[in-house]
Design a protein around this motif. Sequence first.
Motif, PDB file in Angstrom:
ATOM      1  N   GLU A  19       0.845  -1.190   0.000  1.00 14.91           N
ATOM      2  CA  GLU A  19       0.000   0.000   0.000  1.00 14.91           C
ATOM      3  C   GLU A  19       0.882   1.241   0.000  1.00 14.91           C
ATOM      4  N   ILE A  20       0.385   2.281  -0.622  1.00 14.31           N
ATOM      5  CA  ILE A  20       1.011   3.592  -0.528  1.00 14.31           C
ATOM      6  C   ILE A  20      -0.047   4.579  -0.041  1.00 14.31           C
ATOM      7  N   ALA A  21       0.302   5.351   0.978  1.00 11.62           N
ATOM      8  CA  ALA A  21      -0.560   6.433   1.458  1.00 11.62           C
ATOM      9  C   ALA A  21       0.109   7.751   1.121  1.00 11.62           C
ATOM     10  N   GLN A  22      -0.649   8.662   0.528  1.00  6.09           N
ATOM     11  CA  GLN A  22      -0.133   9.995   0.239  1.00  6.09           C
ATOM     12  C   GLN A  22      -1.113  11.028   0.790  1.00  6.09           C
ATOM     13  N   LEU A  23      -0.601  11.922   1.611  1.00  8.41           N
ATOM     14  CA  LEU A  23      -1.424  12.888   2.321  1.00  8.41           C
ATOM     15  C   LEU A  23      -0.883  14.294   2.096  1.00  8.41           C
ATOM     16  N   GLU A  24      -1.742  15.167   1.639  1.00  7.49           N
ATOM     17  CA  GLU A  24      -1.355  16.571   1.497  1.00  7.49           C
ATOM     18  C   GLU A  24      -2.325  17.459   2.265  1.00  7.49           C
ATOM     19  N   SER A  25      -3.568  17.576   1.787  1.00  4.04           N
ATOM     20  CA  SER A  25      -4.521  18.429   2.495  1.00  4.04           C
ATOM     21  C   SER A  25      -4.835  17.844   3.881  1.00  4.04           C
ATOM     22  N   THR A  26      -4.883  16.521   3.992  1.00  2.30           N
ATOM     23  CA  THR A  26      -5.120  15.885   5.293  1.00  2.30           C
ATOM     24  C   THR A  26      -4.040  16.287   6.281  1.00  2.30           C
ATOM     25  N   TYR A  27      -2.806  16.237   5.830  1.00  4.47           N
ATOM     26  CA  TYR A  27      -1.653  16.613   6.656  1.00  4.47           C
ATOM     27  C   TYR A  27      -1.706  18.093   7.015  1.00  4.47           C
ATOM     28  N   GLN A  28      -1.988  18.939   6.026  1.00  3.85           N
ATOM     29  CA  GLN A  28      -2.020  20.375   6.284  1.00  3.85           C
ATOM     30  C   GLN A  28      -3.148  20.754   7.244  1.00  3.85           C
ATOM     31  N   GLU A  29      -4.295  20.095   7.127  1.00  9.26           N
ATOM     32  CA  GLU A  29      -5.406  20.396   8.034  1.00  9.26           C
ATOM     33  C   GLU A  29      -5.108  19.923   9.446  1.00  9.26           C
ATOM     34  N   ALA A  30      -4.385  18.819   9.579  1.00  7.39           N
ATOM     35  CA  ALA A  30      -4.005  18.345  10.908  1.00  7.39           C
ATOM     36  C   ALA A  30      -3.051  19.321  11.591  1.00  7.39           C
ATOM     37  N   LEU A  31      -2.243  20.030  10.788  1.00  5.93           N
ATOM     38  CA  LEU A  31      -1.296  20.999  11.336  1.00  5.93           C
ATOM     39  C   LEU A  31      -1.926  22.368  11.572  1.00  5.93           C
ATOM     40  N   ALA A  32      -3.015  22.671  10.873  1.00  7.88           N
ATOM     41  CA  ALA A  32      -3.628  23.994  10.941  1.00  7.88           C
ATOM     42  C   ALA A  32      -4.050  24.326  12.371  1.00  7.88           C
ATOM     43  N   ASN A  33      -3.866  25.571  12.731  1.00 10.91           N
ATOM     44  CA  ASN A  33      -4.260  26.088  14.046  1.00 10.91           C
ATOM     45  C   ASN A  33      -3.440  25.518  15.197  1.00 10.91           C
ATOM     46  N   HIS A  34      -2.329  24.858  14.865  1.00 11.07           N
ATOM     47  CA  HIS A  34      -1.425  24.357  15.896  1.00 11.07           C
ATOM     48  C   HIS A  34      -0.036  24.938  15.635  1.00 11.07           C
ATOM     49  N   ASP A  35       0.604  25.352  16.687  1.00 16.33           N
ATOM     50  CA  ASP A  35       1.935  25.944  16.566  1.00 16.33           C
ATOM     51  C   ASP A  35       2.989  24.846  16.736  1.00 16.33           C
ATOM     52  N   TYR A  36       3.041  23.931  15.761  1.00 16.52           N
ATOM     53  CA  TYR A  36       3.990  22.834  15.843  1.00 16.52           C
ATOM     54  C   TYR A  36       5.320  23.234  15.218  1.00 16.52           C
ATOM     55  N   PRO A  37       6.426  23.085  15.937  1.00 16.46           N
ATOM     56  CA  PRO A  37       7.733  23.271  15.305  1.00 16.46           C
ATOM     57  C   PRO A  37       7.919  22.250  14.175  1.00 16.46           C
ATOM     58  N   GLU A  38       8.781  22.578  13.233  1.00 15.64           N
ATOM     59  CA  GLU A  38       8.938  21.747  12.045  1.00 15.64           C
ATOM     60  C   GLU A  38       9.274  20.284  12.356  1.00 15.64           C
ATOM     61  N   PRO A  39      10.180  19.985  13.293  1.00 18.16           N
ATOM     62  CA  PRO A  39      10.459  18.560  13.566  1.00 18.16           C
ATOM     63  C   PRO A  39       9.223  17.795  14.030  1.00 18.16           C
ATOM     64  N   ILE A  40       8.361  18.450  14.801  1.00 21.26           N
ATOM     65  CA  ILE A  40       7.141  17.786  15.262  1.00 21.26           C
ATOM     66  C   ILE A  40       6.151  17.633  14.110  1.00 21.26           C
TER      67      ILE A  40
END
Length: 301
Positions: A19-40
């Motif tokens: 299987e291959i999973a590819q996430l773009e908008s899902t990933y970006q929405e999970a990060l939205a409104n959170h102040d996560y540093p880049e490594p996290i």
Amino acid sequence: MAADQLQRFLFDGTAVRGEIAQLESTYQEALANHDYPEPIQHLLGELLAACALLTATVKLGGTLGIEIRGSGAVNLLMAESNPGNHERAQRLRGIARFDHEAVAAAGDTSLHGLLGDGKVVITLDPREGRRYQGIVALDQPTIAGCVETYFAQSEQLPTRLWLAADNQGAAGLLLQKLPAESTSLAADADGDAWDRLNHLAATITDDELTGLDTRDVLYRLFHEEQPRLFDPAPVMFACTCSRERFGAALHQLGADELRGLIEERGEIETQCHFCNTTYVFSPADVEALIEDPDASSPTMH
């Protein structure tokens, strides 16, 4: 990268699936409104990709969660998903909890550098049947290695993962050796397929995994193997929070504590950690909850 999706494939004449999973908008929405540093961000992206792959692999009719609990600057990485199909998207969400100052001061931003000692908890919560948890030590250098250990111990299926995330998207590749009883292959059919396919998959780079279309990834790795592709299944960010669920949780606090909070604050404000939706309960809402935990009103920010 193509639209957020899971692509299943099979190598005919072998006992190997992938299987291959590819996430773009899902990933970006999970990060939205959170102040996560880049490594996290990148670790959470890898975990989201792993969760998407596992949900499709174990074929669970319920919720699957992966928690990495640590003792370092990051104390929790978590991803949850609900399965989908070709018509309904798999719903995926994730969160990280950490100490901002400790992360900023960390010289080592690897998995162990940020989380320290800990454990990985994989929870399978089917709609019907018993809840199951598998726990493995956080003793591998990568999230992929920890998940591989889980499969070796709990599922007893040889499984390999490659995970990657950058500032734009996250992706994962999984190969799994099927048990002999699940295939119609003769015992000696293509006996070196597992080792050969793993060797080919291990040549993938992070940039290729996150940057190429799914079919390009497969051609890049396995063009001489001619994998058989199934219809891709969509993936999307979605949160399962609701006013009713928060109301039921508040009801568990008891009447005295709820009334005390109202006296102190004037209202009770709660927030979903996954999507940052805020739910506000007025004094009248709280009194209704005390009488009936299913009571709710539309107040929401």
